[in-house]
Design a protein around this motif. Structure first.
Motif, mmCIF file in Angstrom:
data_model
loop_
_atom_site.group_PDB
_atom_site.id
_atom_site.type_symbol
_atom_site.label_atom_id
_atom_site.label_comp_id
_atom_site.label_asym_id
_atom_site.label_seq_id
_atom_site.Cartn_x
_atom_site.Cartn_y
_atom_site.Cartn_z
ATOM 1 N N ARG A 58 48.835 -18.735 -63.048
ATOM 2 C CA ARG A 58 48.147 -18.930 -61.775
ATOM 3 C C ARG A 58 46.649 -18.789 -61.982
ATOM 4 N NH1 ARG A 58 49.393 -18.588 -55.951
ATOM 5 N NH2 ARG A 58 51.233 -19.673 -56.707
ATOM 6 N N LEU A 59 45.901 -19.822 -61.555
ATOM 7 C CA LEU A 59 44.438 -19.788 -61.592
ATOM 8 C C LEU A 59 43.926 -19.508 -60.186
ATOM 9 C CD1 LEU A 59 43.674 -23.054 -63.611
ATOM 10 C CD2 LEU A 59 44.231 -20.777 -64.501
ATOM 11 N N ASP A 60 42.849 -18.779 -60.085
ATOM 12 C CA ASP A 60 42.180 -18.510 -58.810
ATOM 13 C C ASP A 60 40.695 -18.661 -59.076
ATOM 14 O OD1 ASP A 60 40.974 -17.369 -56.528
ATOM 15 O OD2 ASP A 60 42.648 -16.001 -56.237
ATOM 16 N N PHE A 61 40.074 -19.684 -58.477
ATOM 17 C CA PHE A 61 38.664 -19.932 -58.784
ATOM 18 C C PHE A 61 37.894 -20.484 -57.590
ATOM 19 C CE2 PHE A 61 40.963 -23.757 -60.217
ATOM 20 C CZ PHE A 61 40.260 -24.775 -59.574
ATOM 21 N N ARG A 62 36.578 -20.413 -57.719
ATOM 22 C CA ARG A 62 35.665 -21.023 -56.771
ATOM 23 C C ARG A 62 34.956 -22.168 -57.498
ATOM 24 N NH1 ARG A 62 36.954 -16.925 -54.088
ATOM 25 N NH2 ARG A 62 36.804 -16.781 -51.861
ATOM 26 N N TYR A 63 34.587 -23.182 -56.705
ATOM 27 C CA TYR A 63 33.913 -24.351 -57.282
ATOM 28 C C TYR A 63 32.717 -24.727 -56.434
ATOM 29 C CZ TYR A 63 36.804 -26.632 -53.714
ATOM 30 O OH TYR A 63 37.404 -26.978 -52.522
ATOM 31 N N VAL A 64 31.753 -25.377 -57.077
ATOM 32 C CA VAL A 64 30.564 -25.897 -56.409
ATOM 33 C C VAL A 64 30.217 -27.218 -57.073
ATOM 34 C CG1 VAL A 64 28.976 -24.606 -57.898
ATOM 35 C CG2 VAL A 64 28.219 -25.349 -55.635
ATOM 36 N N GLN A 65 29.764 -28.179 -56.259
ATOM 37 C CA GLN A 65 29.473 -29.490 -56.832
ATOM 38 C C GLN A 65 28.315 -30.166 -56.111
ATOM 39 O OE1 GLN A 65 33.433 -31.034 -56.237
ATOM 40 N NE2 GLN A 65 32.817 -32.218 -54.459
ATOM 41 N N LEU A 66 27.627 -31.043 -56.864
ATOM 42 C CA LEU A 66 26.579 -31.910 -56.343
ATOM 43 C C LEU A 66 27.163 -33.318 -56.298
ATOM 44 C CD1 LEU A 66 23.637 -32.623 -55.572
ATOM 45 C CD2 LEU A 66 23.202 -32.864 -58.042
ATOM 46 N N ARG A 67 27.075 -33.954 -55.142
ATOM 47 C CA ARG A 67 27.622 -35.300 -54.964
ATOM 48 C C ARG A 67 26.552 -36.363 -55.169
ATOM 49 N NH1 ARG A 67 30.239 -33.340 -49.338
ATOM 50 N NH2 ARG A 67 32.165 -32.406 -50.151
ATOM 51 N N THR A 68 26.996 -37.592 -55.346
ATOM 52 C CA THR A 68 26.063 -38.706 -55.577
ATOM 53 C C THR A 68 25.151 -38.954 -54.380
ATOM 54 O OG1 THR A 68 27.775 -40.282 -54.887
ATOM 55 C CG2 THR A 68 27.545 -39.876 -57.259
ATOM 56 N N ASP A 69 25.566 -38.533 -53.181
ATOM 57 C CA ASP A 69 24.711 -38.714 -52.007
ATOM 58 C C ASP A 69 23.689 -37.595 -51.848
ATOM 59 O OD1 ASP A 69 26.175 -36.564 -51.026
ATOM 60 O OD2 ASP A 69 27.061 -37.662 -49.348
ATOM 61 N N GLY A 70 23.633 -36.661 -52.822
ATOM 62 C CA GLY A 70 22.647 -35.584 -52.791
ATOM 63 C C GLY A 70 23.105 -34.330 -52.080
ATOM 64 N N THR A 71 24.305 -34.331 -51.495
ATOM 65 C CA THR A 71 24.806 -33.148 -50.816
ATOM 66 C C THR A 71 25.537 -32.241 -51.803
ATOM 67 O OG1 THR A 71 26.895 -34.200 -50.186
ATOM 68 C CG2 THR A 71 25.047 -34.379 -48.624
ATOM 69 N N THR A 72 25.636 -30.971 -51.420
ATOM 70 C CA THR A 72 26.394 -30.019 -52.214
ATOM 71 C C THR A 72 27.600 -29.551 -51.413
ATOM 72 O OG1 THR A 72 25.084 -28.152 -51.414
ATOM 73 C CG2 THR A 72 24.358 -29.204 -53.471
ATOM 74 N N ALA A 73 28.609 -29.049 -52.125
ATOM 75 C CA ALA A 73 29.815 -28.547 -51.480
ATOM 76 C C ALA A 73 30.399 -27.437 -52.338
ATOM 77 C CB ALA A 73 30.834 -29.669 -51.303
ATOM 78 N N SER A 74 31.120 -26.515 -51.679
ATOM 79 C CA SER A 74 31.750 -25.421 -52.412
ATOM 80 C C SER A 74 33.079 -25.076 -51.770
ATOM 81 C CB SER A 74 30.836 -24.192 -52.429
ATOM 82 O OG SER A 74 30.619 -23.735 -51.108
#
Length: 116
Positions: A58-74
């Protein structure tokens, strides 16, 4: 327990909604002493990172990313590690955005291609 994720490259088996990971996204995983992390990119994701822990399969993690439209998400994800009959690794994921509304499930599987 399924084998280590260290050095494996995984990719989604299906596209998600726009601005999310898709079949063109590649995750380069690392694992050491119960700690997992990965870099990912491709499709609508310019650059992404995840970090978390592994307890048995079992993995438990947080993620964050930069999208091609310049927005970020987590967000947050819990994944079950499954070894496929052909020896490849599959992650069966349940995730939830923390930066916006939304949640879902996805599957990523080991590929032989180089990662980000």
């Amino acid at each position: 327990m399924a084998r280590s994720l260290d050095g494996l490259v995984l990719a989604p088996v299906a596209d998600q909604a726009a601005g999310q990971v898709g079949t063109d996204t590649r995750f380069a995983y690392h694992e050491r002493d119960g700690v997992i992390w990965a870099e990912y990119a491709g499709g609508d994701v310019v650059r992404g990172h995840l970090v978390g822990t592994r307890h048995e399969d079992r993995l438990d993690f947080r993620y964050v990313q930069l999208r091609t439209d310049g927005t970020t998400a987590s967000g947050h994800c819990v994944s079950d590690v499954v070894e496929l009959p052909d020896g490849r690794v599959r992650l069966e994921e349940t995730w939830q955005w923390e930066s916006a509304e939304g949640s879902g499930t996805s599957v990523v599987e080991q590929v032989a291609e180089p990662g980000p």
